[in-house]
Design a protein around this motif. Structure first.
Motif, PDB file in Angstrom:
ATOM      1  N   SER A 199       0.856  -1.188   0.000  1.00  0.00           N
ATOM      2  CA  SER A 199       0.000   0.000   0.000  1.00  0.00           C
ATOM      3  C   SER A 199       0.889   1.234   0.000  1.00  0.00           C
ATOM      4  O   SER A 199       2.109   1.146   0.195  1.00  0.00           O
ATOM      5  N   GLY A 200       0.239   2.387  -0.180  1.00  0.00           N
ATOM      6  CA  GLY A 200       0.970   3.650  -0.114  1.00  0.00           C
ATOM      7  C   GLY A 200       0.755   4.307   1.237  1.00  0.00           C
ATOM      8  O   GLY A 200       0.685   3.635   2.260  1.00  0.00           O
ATOM      9  N   GLY A 201       0.634   5.624   1.227  1.00  0.00           N
ATOM     10  CA  GLY A 201       0.442   6.368   2.475  1.00  0.00           C
ATOM     11  C   GLY A 201       1.651   6.240   3.386  1.00  0.00           C
ATOM     12  O   GLY A 201       2.793   6.270   2.939  1.00  0.00           O
ATOM     13  N   SER A 202       1.395   6.048   4.676  1.00  0.00           N
ATOM     14  CA  SER A 202       2.482   6.010   5.656  1.00  0.00           C
ATOM     15  C   SER A 202       3.196   4.658   5.707  1.00  0.00           C
ATOM     16  O   SER A 202       4.288   4.544   6.265  1.00  0.00           O
ATOM     17  N   ASP A 230      -3.236  -0.691  -3.881  1.00  0.00           N
ATOM     18  CA  ASP A 230      -3.989   0.328  -4.606  1.00  0.00           C
ATOM     19  C   ASP A 230      -2.988   1.312  -5.204  1.00  0.00           C
ATOM     20  O   ASP A 230      -1.829   1.339  -4.816  1.00  0.00           O
ATOM     21  N   ARG A 232      -2.814   5.357  -7.210  1.00  0.00           N
ATOM     22  CA  ARG A 232      -3.470   6.553  -7.732  1.00  0.00           C
ATOM     23  C   ARG A 232      -3.131   6.691  -9.222  1.00  0.00           C
ATOM     24  O   ARG A 232      -2.011   6.367  -9.617  1.00  0.00           O
ATOM     25  N   ASN A 242       1.816   5.943  -5.344  1.00  0.00           N
ATOM     26  CA  ASN A 242       2.223   4.927  -4.358  1.00  0.00           C
ATOM     27  C   ASN A 242       3.487   4.211  -4.833  1.00  0.00           C
ATOM     28  O   ASN A 242       4.358   3.856  -4.034  1.00  0.00           O
ATOM     29  N   GLY A 297      -2.537  -0.380   4.652  1.00  0.00           N
ATOM     30  CA  GLY A 297      -2.623   0.723   5.595  1.00  0.00           C
ATOM     31  C   GLY A 297      -4.088   0.954   5.922  1.00  0.00           C
ATOM     32  O   GLY A 297      -4.981   0.318   5.351  1.00  0.00           O
ATOM     33  N   HIS A 303     -10.732   3.659   5.805  1.00  0.00           N
ATOM     34  CA  HIS A 303     -10.548   3.090   4.458  1.00  0.00           C
ATOM     35  C   HIS A 303      -9.255   2.282   4.420  1.00  0.00           C
ATOM     36  O   HIS A 303      -8.320   2.509   5.216  1.00  0.00           O
ATOM     37  N   LYS A 329     -10.650  10.826  -0.885  1.00  0.00           N
ATOM     38  CA  LYS A 329      -9.297  11.332  -0.601  1.00  0.00           C
ATOM     39  C   LYS A 329      -8.614  11.552  -1.953  1.00  0.00           C
ATOM     40  O   LYS A 329      -8.620  10.655  -2.799  1.00  0.00           O
ATOM     41  N   ARG A 334      -8.330   6.264  -9.050  1.00  0.00           N
ATOM     42  CA  ARG A 334      -7.425   5.256  -8.492  1.00  0.00           C
ATOM     43  C   ARG A 334      -7.833   3.866  -8.973  1.00  0.00           C
ATOM     44  O   ARG A 334      -8.952   3.678  -9.432  1.00  0.00           O
ATOM     45  N   LYS A 357      -4.945   7.276  14.590  1.00  0.00           N
ATOM     46  CA  LYS A 357      -5.651   6.065  14.138  1.00  0.00           C
ATOM     47  C   LYS A 357      -6.347   5.339  15.306  1.00  0.00           C
ATOM     48  O   LYS A 357      -6.932   4.276  15.112  1.00  0.00           O
TER      49      LYS A 357
HETATM   50  O1  LIG Z   1      -4.753   6.931   0.098  1.00  0.00           O
HETATM   51  C1  LIG Z   1      -4.250   6.011   0.700  1.00  0.00           C
HETATM   52  O2  LIG Z   1      -4.375   5.928   2.065  1.00  0.00           O
HETATM   53  C2  LIG Z   1      -4.201   4.724   2.770  1.00  0.00           C
HETATM   54  C3  LIG Z   1      -3.900   5.095   4.220  1.00  0.00           C
HETATM   55  O3  LIG Z   1      -2.791   5.943   4.249  1.00  0.00           O
HETATM   56  P1  LIG Z   1      -2.099   6.440   5.607  1.00  0.00           P
HETATM   57  O4  LIG Z   1      -1.168   7.542   5.162  1.00  0.00           O
HETATM   58  O5  LIG Z   1      -3.193   6.931   6.506  1.00  0.00           O
HETATM   59  O6  LIG Z   1      -1.343   5.295   6.164  1.00  0.00           O
HETATM   60  C4  LIG Z   1      -3.148   3.844   2.150  1.00  0.00           C
HETATM   61  O7  LIG Z   1      -3.121   2.607   2.792  1.00  0.00           O
HETATM   62  C5  LIG Z   1      -3.447   3.694   0.665  1.00  0.00           C
HETATM   63  O8  LIG Z   1      -2.526   2.839   0.043  1.00  0.00           O
HETATM   64  C6  LIG Z   1      -3.378   5.031   0.022  1.00  0.00           C
HETATM   65  O9  LIG Z   1      -3.628   5.000  -1.374  1.00  0.00           O
END
Ligand SMILES: O=C1O[C@H](COP(=O)(O)O)[C@@H](O)[C@H](O)[C@H]1O
Length: 396
Positions: A199-202, A230, A232, A242, A297, A303, A329, A334, A357
């Motif tokens: 996944s992306g994000g953090s 996922d 974008r 990502n 994530g 989500h 978001k 995506r 979280k």
């Molecule tokens: O947009 C997204 O968000 C989720 C959660 O991201 P986070 O920064 O809150 O960890 C992420 O898992 C997903 O891959 C990404 O496209």
């Protein structure tokens, strides 16, 4: 069908492995119930329904019934008629056992099985101290239970402890990286390659912080195939990508070559990009697109992947990869793995950290009726793993 109540989420070997009583015993028990109902004398029937099973397990684990109930699928909680309860008993037992497998790990579960099976048959409750001795743990709070699940599934005791002891993003990264590398080693030993979706994000930076040189050497990254949970619909060098984030963090540490990466074609319209990604997964992983591991994530809204709360995509039954053009978001366009694709994966693990979280994690793990996407995820082996820090676990 709501994945939480899907009957296929627990299909793996259940008939052979998961019974607390045999079919013939169930038939006998059902007959007994029928007889009792006909005679209008339910009170004379031995307490062998799910209430007593839950009572046995509750006592066994020193949990309250409510706590145990949070680990049971909704369909098997609640009241229901006596007849429904009776016919559901075996299924309940199977699902309890699966939940407990997540909690305890297969090794220690064997000991618990014997005691619970004996108790269920004899309508007796094993002495709590015996169980604690067998299992080597105290079970007191939900957070402790979740700790045990994480520990048991990783097979170590010094990993991320949810809700306890000074853990931070670095601790989460170490535990998750160690677990991931063990999964890679096992997959490579089994089928000479390892497929993982990021996944992306953090997540990528948290995970990369735990990827030590030792781990990287052990897990043979040259045998990995990298996918995305996922993505974008932006160019691969866009800051929103990502792919870009995973490349500069985890892939850099693992020295993953471009030919090992299954990136989306961001030049296509979003629906075609999703269809092409699904075709790639089927071609490389088989018709079910079975990934060894998916790393997820979770956003503060619950989500995961690009599956957002209350979005129609949560109902997708057919596709492995879907497109979304109205992501709440940004960016709006995506592609995402669906619950179906996740349900085919060997293992799914969430990696998330920070007190932002905590409320959503509480809902996802503890609210029986939670409808948030992160609570709906199941893999081929059942419940996902959670790697979280003390901040995220603050409300468990
Ligand atoms: O947009 C997204 O968000 C989720 C959660 O991201 P986070 O920064 O809150 O960890 C992420 O898992 C997903 O891959 C990404 O496209």
């Amino acid at each position: 069908m709501h994945p939480r109540s899907s009957s296929n989420k627990y299909t793996a070997d259940t008939d052979d492995d998961l019974s607390l009583s045999s079919d013939s015993e169930d038939e006998e028990e059902d007959d007994e119930d029928d007889d009792a109902s006909e005679a209008g004398s339910r009170s004379t029937v031995a307490p062998d329904d799910e209430a007593s099973l839950i009572a046995n397990m509750t006592l066994s684990l020193s949990m309250t019934a409510d706590q145990l109930a949070t680990h049971l699928p909704k369909a098997h909680r609640g009241s229901g008629s006596t007849a429904t309860k009776s016919s559901n008993r075996r299924r309940l037992a199977e699902e309890c056992r699966l939940q407990l497998t997540q909690v305890l790990g297969p090794g220690r579960l064997a000991a618990l099985d014997q005691l619970i099976e004996a108790a269920a048959r004899a309508h007796d409750v094993p002495h709590e101290d015996d169980l604690k001795h067998e299992l080597g743990h105290e079970y007191s709070t939900h957070a402790e239970l979740v700790n045990i699940r994480v520990n048991a599934e990783q097979g170590v005791d010094q990993c991320t402890h949810i809700g306890s002891g000074g853990n931070d993003k670095a601790g989460v990264g170490q535990a998750a990286a160690k677990w991931l590398c063990e999964q890679a080693e096992a997959a490579i030993a089994d089928h000479q390659s390892f497929s993982v979706a990021f996944s992306g994000g953090s997540l990528p930076s948290i995970l990369a912080s735990g990827l030590t040189d030792d781990l990287v050497k052990r897990c043979q990254p040259d045998k990995w195939q990298v996918y995305f949970a996922d993505e974008r619909l932006v160019a691969h060098d866009d800051d929103e990508s990502n792919y870009k984030e995973v490349r500069k963090t985890c892939m850099a540490k693992l020295n993953i070559k471009p030919e090992q990466v299954h990136a989306i074609d961001a030049g296509l319209p979003v629906e075609q990009a999703a269809a092409a990604y699904e075709a790639d997964m089927k071609a490389s992983l088989g018709s079910e697109g079975r990934l060894d591991v998916v790393l997820l994530g979770m956003g503060p809204d619950g989500h995961t992947c690009s599956l957002f709360p209350e979005h129609p995509l949560l109902q997708e039954q057919d596709k492995l990869v879907a497109s979304i053009s109205d992501s709440p978001k940004p960016p709006p366009q995506r592609i995402t793995l669906t619950f179906k694709a996740l349900s085919h994966a060997g293992q799914v693990a969430f990696i998330t950290a920070g007190d932002g979280k905590s409320e959503v994690l509480r809902s996802v793990l503890m609210d029986g009726d939670c409808q948030l996407p992160a609570s709906m995820v199941r893999s081929a082996t059942g419940l996902p793993l959670w790697f979280v820090d003390k901040g995220a676990a603050a409300k468990l």
